[in-house]
Design a protein around this motif. Structure first.
Motif, PDB file in Angstrom:
ATOM      1  N   LEU A   1       1.670  -0.922  -0.285  1.00 18.60           N
ATOM      2  CA  LEU A   1      -0.431   0.237  -0.052  1.00 18.60           C
ATOM      3  C   LEU A   1       1.098   1.264  -0.001  1.00 18.60           C
ATOM      4  CD1 LEU A   1      -2.897  -1.140   2.108  1.00 18.60           C
ATOM      5  CD2 LEU A   1      -2.770  -0.862   0.073  1.00 18.60           C
ATOM      6  N   GLN A   2       1.851   1.723  -1.151  1.00 20.18           N
ATOM      7  CA  GLN A   2       2.499   2.601  -1.121  1.00 20.18           C
ATOM      8  C   GLN A   2       1.994   3.331  -2.590  1.00 20.18           C
ATOM      9  OE1 GLN A   2       4.058   4.308   0.996  1.00 20.18           O
ATOM     10  NE2 GLN A   2       3.246   2.920   2.597  1.00 20.18           N
ATOM     11  N   PRO A   3       2.605   3.777  -2.885  1.00 17.89           N
ATOM     12  CA  PRO A   3       2.601   4.636  -4.208  1.00 17.89           C
ATOM     13  C   PRO A   3       3.417   3.756  -5.310  1.00 17.89           C
ATOM     14  CG  PRO A   3       2.888   6.676  -2.980  1.00 17.89           C
ATOM     15  CD  PRO A   3       3.060   4.836  -2.201  1.00 17.89           C
ATOM     16  N   SER A   4       4.565   3.671  -4.736  1.00 19.52           N
ATOM     17  CA  SER A   4       5.613   2.824  -5.776  1.00 19.52           C
ATOM     18  C   SER A   4       4.747   1.050  -6.218  1.00 19.52           C
ATOM     19  CB  SER A   4       7.293   2.290  -5.053  1.00 19.52           C
ATOM     20  OG  SER A   4       6.476   1.891  -3.972  1.00 19.52           O
ATOM     21  N   GLY A   5       4.132   1.050  -5.001  1.00 22.73           N
ATOM     22  CA  GLY A   5       3.426  -0.282  -5.896  1.00 22.73           C
ATOM     23  C   GLY A   5       1.504  -0.656  -6.576  1.00 22.73           C
ATOM     24  N   ALA A   6       1.591   0.930  -6.862  1.00 19.31           N
ATOM     25  CA  ALA A   6       0.210   1.072  -7.121  1.00 19.31           C
ATOM     26  C   ALA A   6      -0.523   0.512  -8.368  1.00 19.31           C
ATOM     27  CB  ALA A   6       0.346   2.039  -7.443  1.00 19.31           C
ATOM     28  N   HIS A   7       0.814  -0.395  -9.463  1.00 19.19           N
ATOM     29  CA  HIS A   7       1.052  -1.004 -10.357  1.00 19.19           C
ATOM     30  C   HIS A   7       0.046  -1.763 -10.350  1.00 19.19           C
ATOM     31  CE1 HIS A   7       4.973  -1.717  -9.542  1.00 19.19           C
ATOM     32  NE2 HIS A   7       5.233  -2.418 -10.366  1.00 19.19           N
ATOM     33  N   VAL A   8       0.760  -2.823  -9.481  1.00 17.57           N
ATOM     34  CA  VAL A   8       0.480  -4.093  -8.805  1.00 17.57           C
ATOM     35  C   VAL A   8      -0.547  -4.861  -8.378  1.00 17.57           C
ATOM     36  CG1 VAL A   8       1.519  -6.151  -8.040  1.00 17.57           C
ATOM     37  CG2 VAL A   8       2.662  -4.015  -9.501  1.00 17.57           C
ATOM     38  N   ARG A   9      -1.245  -5.527  -8.415  1.00 16.64           N
ATOM     39  CA  ARG A   9      -2.494  -6.389  -8.142  1.00 16.64           C
ATOM     40  C   ARG A   9      -2.064  -7.649  -7.703  1.00 16.64           C
ATOM     41  NH1 ARG A   9      -3.434  -2.394  -7.880  1.00 16.64           N
ATOM     42  NH2 ARG A   9      -4.614  -0.397  -8.413  1.00 16.64           N
ATOM     43  N   GLN A  10      -2.332  -8.200  -6.353  1.00 16.88           N
ATOM     44  CA  GLN A  10      -2.090  -9.691  -6.094  1.00 16.88           C
ATOM     45  C   GLN A  10      -3.011 -10.124  -5.612  1.00 16.88           C
ATOM     46  OE1 GLN A  10      -0.268 -10.759  -2.544  1.00 16.88           O
ATOM     47  NE2 GLN A  10       1.172 -10.854  -3.506  1.00 16.88           N
ATOM     48  N   ILE A  11      -3.427 -11.825  -6.421  1.00 18.23           N
ATOM     49  CA  ILE A  11      -4.485 -12.618  -5.867  1.00 18.23           C
ATOM     50  C   ILE A  11      -4.183 -12.965  -4.477  1.00 18.23           C
ATOM     51  CG2 ILE A  11      -6.085 -14.311  -6.395  1.00 18.23           C
ATOM     52  CD1 ILE A  11      -5.226 -13.826  -9.532  1.00 18.23           C
ATOM     53  N   GLN A  12      -5.154 -13.708  -3.800  1.00 19.15           N
ATOM     54  CA  GLN A  12      -4.960 -13.473  -2.187  1.00 19.15           C
ATOM     55  C   GLN A  12      -5.807 -14.905  -1.762  1.00 19.15           C
ATOM     56  OE1 GLN A  12      -4.013 -10.529   0.483  1.00 19.15           O
ATOM     57  NE2 GLN A  12      -1.400 -10.067   0.106  1.00 19.15           N
ATOM     58  N   GLY A  13      -6.460 -15.366  -2.735  1.00 24.30           N
ATOM     59  CA  GLY A  13      -7.093 -16.300  -2.161  1.00 24.30           C
ATOM     60  C   GLY A  13      -7.646 -16.544  -3.260  1.00 24.30           C
ATOM     61  N   LEU A  14      -8.318 -17.729  -3.470  1.00 22.00           N
ATOM     62  CA  LEU A  14      -9.562 -18.399  -4.024  1.00 22.00           C
ATOM     63  C   LEU A  14     -10.128 -19.644  -4.014  1.00 22.00           C
ATOM     64  CD1 LEU A  14     -10.246 -18.381  -7.171  1.00 22.00           C
ATOM     65  CD2 LEU A  14      -8.496 -19.194  -8.385  1.00 22.00           C
ATOM     66  N   GLY A  15     -10.925 -19.240  -3.980  1.00 22.56           N
ATOM     67  CA  GLY A  15     -12.166 -20.658  -3.802  1.00 22.56           C
ATOM     68  C   GLY A  15     -13.210 -21.037  -4.523  1.00 22.56           C
ATOM     69  N   VAL A  16     -13.112 -23.210  -4.723  1.00 29.01           N
ATOM     70  CA  VAL A  16     -14.867 -22.853  -5.480  1.00 29.01           C
ATOM     71  C   VAL A  16     -15.062 -24.384  -4.255  1.00 29.01           C
ATOM     72  CG1 VAL A  16     -15.240 -23.988  -7.779  1.00 29.01           C
ATOM     73  CG2 VAL A  16     -13.758 -22.579  -7.832  1.00 29.01           C
ATOM     74  N   ASP A  17     -16.554 -24.431  -4.406  1.00 27.94           N
ATOM     75  CA  ASP A  17     -17.114 -24.882  -3.904  1.00 27.94           C
ATOM     76  C   ASP A  17     -17.215 -26.317  -3.945  1.00 27.94           C
ATOM     77  OD1 ASP A  17     -19.692 -27.215  -4.136  1.00 27.94           O
ATOM     78  OD2 ASP A  17     -20.888 -24.689  -2.535  1.00 27.94           O
ATOM     79  N   PRO A  18     -16.611 -27.138  -3.242  1.00 21.62           N
ATOM     80  CA  PRO A  18     -16.227 -28.780  -3.990  1.00 21.62           C
ATOM     81  C   PRO A  18     -17.437 -29.071  -5.073  1.00 21.62           C
ATOM     82  CG  PRO A  18     -15.820 -28.533  -1.749  1.00 21.62           C
ATOM     83  CD  PRO A  18     -15.975 -27.123  -2.320  1.00 21.62           C
ATOM     84  N   GLY A  19     -18.730 -28.337  -5.016  1.00 23.60           N
ATOM     85  CA  GLY A  19     -20.043 -29.585  -5.745  1.00 23.60           C
ATOM     86  C   GLY A  19     -20.079 -28.145  -7.055  1.00 23.60           C
ATOM     87  N   ALA A  20     -18.813 -27.616  -6.884  1.00 28.71           N
ATOM     88  CA  ALA A  20     -19.289 -27.154  -8.441  1.00 28.71           C
ATOM     89  C   ALA A  20     -17.982 -27.336  -9.466  1.00 28.71           C
ATOM     90  CB  ALA A  20     -19.164 -25.572  -8.636  1.00 28.71           C
ATOM     91  N   ARG A  21     -17.207 -27.308  -8.741  1.00 24.60           N
ATOM     92  CA  ARG A  21     -15.631 -28.315  -9.675  1.00 24.60           C
ATOM     93  C   ARG A  21     -15.603 -28.641 -10.937  1.00 24.60           C
ATOM     94  NH1 ARG A  21     -12.491 -28.676  -4.497  1.00 24.60           N
ATOM     95  NH2 ARG A  21     -11.688 -26.698  -3.406  1.00 24.60           N
ATOM     96  N   GLY A  22     -14.914 -27.786 -12.173  1.00 24.36           N
ATOM     97  CA  GLY A  22     -14.842 -28.756 -13.055  1.00 24.36           C
ATOM     98  C   GLY A  22     -15.796 -28.101 -13.966  1.00 24.36           C
ATOM     99  N   LEU A  23     -16.269 -26.887 -13.411  1.00 27.41           N
ATOM    100  CA  LEU A  23     -16.902 -25.872 -13.918  1.00 27.41           C
ATOM    101  C   LEU A  23     -16.347 -24.718 -14.943  1.00 27.41           C
ATOM    102  CD1 LEU A  23     -20.372 -25.835 -12.527  1.00 27.41           C
ATOM    103  CD2 LEU A  23     -20.026 -27.452 -14.118  1.00 27.41           C
ATOM    104  N   GLY A  24     -15.424 -24.845 -14.546  1.00 28.07           N
ATOM    105  CA  GLY A  24     -14.519 -23.260 -14.834  1.00 28.07           C
ATOM    106  C   GLY A  24     -15.035 -21.716 -14.609  1.00 28.07           C
ATOM    107  N   ILE A  25     -15.058 -22.161 -13.377  1.00 23.48           N
ATOM    108  CA  ILE A  25     -15.639 -21.349 -12.626  1.00 23.48           C
ATOM    109  C   ILE A  25     -14.048 -20.949 -12.067  1.00 23.48           C
ATOM    110  CG2 ILE A  25     -15.654 -20.503 -10.106  1.00 23.48           C
ATOM    111  CD1 ILE A  25     -19.202 -22.789 -10.529  1.00 23.48           C
ATOM    112  N   GLY A  26     -13.142 -21.421 -11.380  1.00 27.78           N
ATOM    113  CA  GLY A  26     -11.877 -21.065 -10.520  1.00 27.78           C
ATOM    114  C   GLY A  26     -10.992 -20.308 -12.470  1.00 27.78           C
ATOM    115  N   ARG A  27     -11.560 -20.427 -13.056  1.00 29.59           N
ATOM    116  CA  ARG A  27     -10.195 -19.286 -14.836  1.00 29.59           C
ATOM    117  C   ARG A  27     -11.514 -18.542 -15.036  1.00 29.59           C
ATOM    118  NH1 ARG A  27      -8.660 -21.002 -18.666  1.00 29.59           N
ATOM    119  NH2 ARG A  27      -8.372 -23.783 -18.471  1.00 29.59           N
TER     120      ARG A  27
END
Length: 161
Positions: free
Chosen positions: A71-97
């Motif tokens: 959280l500094q101006p020098s890092g304003a051009h970067v975003r980070q994924i800090q968590g991704l989850g897909v319901d086990p019952g809905a996996r294989g449907l391309g939701i993560g993608r």
């Protein structure tokens, strides 16, 4: 089965995000202890606007957390994924993608030029998906974590937008 819709989270979605965090937790994808079922998902560092949600038939079946990691101006051009989850019952449907593609688009809308993420070395399905979407390994932190008593490498991946 309906169409998957990606949207930004709202305060009312906290229970759904919490349930998904509990359902999707595993030692091969998380360095934190398993969250309490029904516990809070939002706090001063985890705001609703940081989350993208996947809905299927009006039910939240996936989430992705997207933040500016430094959280500094020098890092304003970067975003980070800090968590991704897909319901086990809905996996294989391309939701993560779909969530990852939405994160790429959202990071671009926010003015980011780079999107990063960290993934545990043994999480092969996630690493494969990230590579398919243009992420490349930028570095490996050897034995960064001890999970269930075993050393685990942390892999930093990135994609330029």
């Amino acid at each position: 089965m309906g169409e998957v819709r990606i949207r930004r989270a709202l305060p009312r979605d906290e229970r759904a995000v919490s349930e998904l965090a509990w359902l999707t937790w595993a030692p091969d994808n998380s360095v934190i202890p398993r969250p309490a079922r029904g516990g809070p998902s939002y706090d001063r560092f985890h705001l609703p606007e940081h989350f993208l949600l996947a809905e299927l038939d009006d039910r939240v079946v996936g989430y992705l957390r997207l933040v500016q990691p430094v959280l500094q101006p020098s890092g304003a051009h970067v975003r980070q994924i800090q968590g991704l989850g897909v319901d086990p019952g809905a996996r294989g449907l391309g939701i993560g993608r779909l969530l990852l593609e939405a994160a790429v688009a959202e990071a671009g809308r926010q003015g980011a030029r780079k999107l990063t993420l960290r993934v545990l070395a043994g999480n092969t399905p996630a690493r494969r998906l990230y590579e398919q979407l243009g992420f490349a390994v930028e570095g490996v932190l050897r034995e960064e974590f001890l999970i269930e008593g075993l050393p685990v490498d942390d892999v930093l991946m990135a994609r330029f937008l």
